[in-house]
Write a protein that holds these residues in place. Sequence first.
Motif, PDB file in Angstrom:
ATOM      1  N   LYS A   5       0.837  -1.208   0.000  1.00 17.28           N
ATOM      2  CA  LYS A   5       0.000   0.000   0.000  1.00 17.28           C
ATOM      3  C   LYS A   5       0.871   1.258   0.000  1.00 17.28           C
ATOM      4  O   LYS A   5       0.591   2.221  -0.714  1.00 17.28           O
ATOM      5  N   THR A   6       1.945   1.231   0.763  1.00 18.48           N
ATOM      6  CA  THR A   6       2.870   2.371   0.818  1.00 18.48           C
ATOM      7  C   THR A   6       3.591   2.552  -0.510  1.00 18.48           C
ATOM      8  O   THR A   6       3.761   3.677  -0.984  1.00 18.48           O
ATOM      9  N   VAL A   8       2.488   1.637  -3.483  1.00 14.74           N
ATOM     10  CA  VAL A   8       1.512   2.115  -4.469  1.00 14.74           C
ATOM     11  C   VAL A   8       1.278   3.613  -4.274  1.00 14.74           C
ATOM     12  O   VAL A   8       1.258   4.372  -5.243  1.00 14.74           O
ATOM     13  N   ALA A   9       1.122   4.032  -3.024  1.00 12.94           N
ATOM     14  CA  ALA A   9       0.912   5.455  -2.741  1.00 12.94           C
ATOM     15  C   ALA A   9       2.120   6.273  -3.191  1.00 12.94           C
ATOM     16  O   ALA A   9       1.961   7.332  -3.812  1.00 12.94           O
TER      17      ALA A   9
END
Length: 147
Positions: A5-6, A8-9
């Motif tokens: 998630k990190t 991708v962000a």
Amino acid sequence: MIPVKTKVAASLYATMSISFWGISFVSTKAVLDTLDPYTLLVLRFAIGALFLLMILLLKRYRLTIPLKFIPHLIVLGVLGVFIHQVIQATALLTIDASSAGWMISFSPVFTVILSMIFLHEKMTVPKALGMIIAITGVLMVTTARSG
């Protein structure tokens, strides 16, 4: 290990940053028909400073900068922001936005060279190959019209 998630962000933010940077060449070129480079830069920096000030005030973030860092920040501001923007805007008076955009893609090459000189980083095979590919690509794109 960094969570997916990190990653991708971070990739999304990097893509947004690159997109806005690319837009800046086109918009600067368009505005230079009506404003001189210095007026344009004063307005851009004033608007940017106001937005940053609003964020600081809204988040109630207390800005504290140790005095020993002030000279470094001045040098970074003059070289990394002011001189860069003046040269970019002045260049856009005579060349098209796409050529300026491609030429600025030499930045990673200069980053590697300067990091070797000032930070004593080692040249690796992947860095050297990346530099060769970057230089070749920029030369192919910027000299395409001249054959």
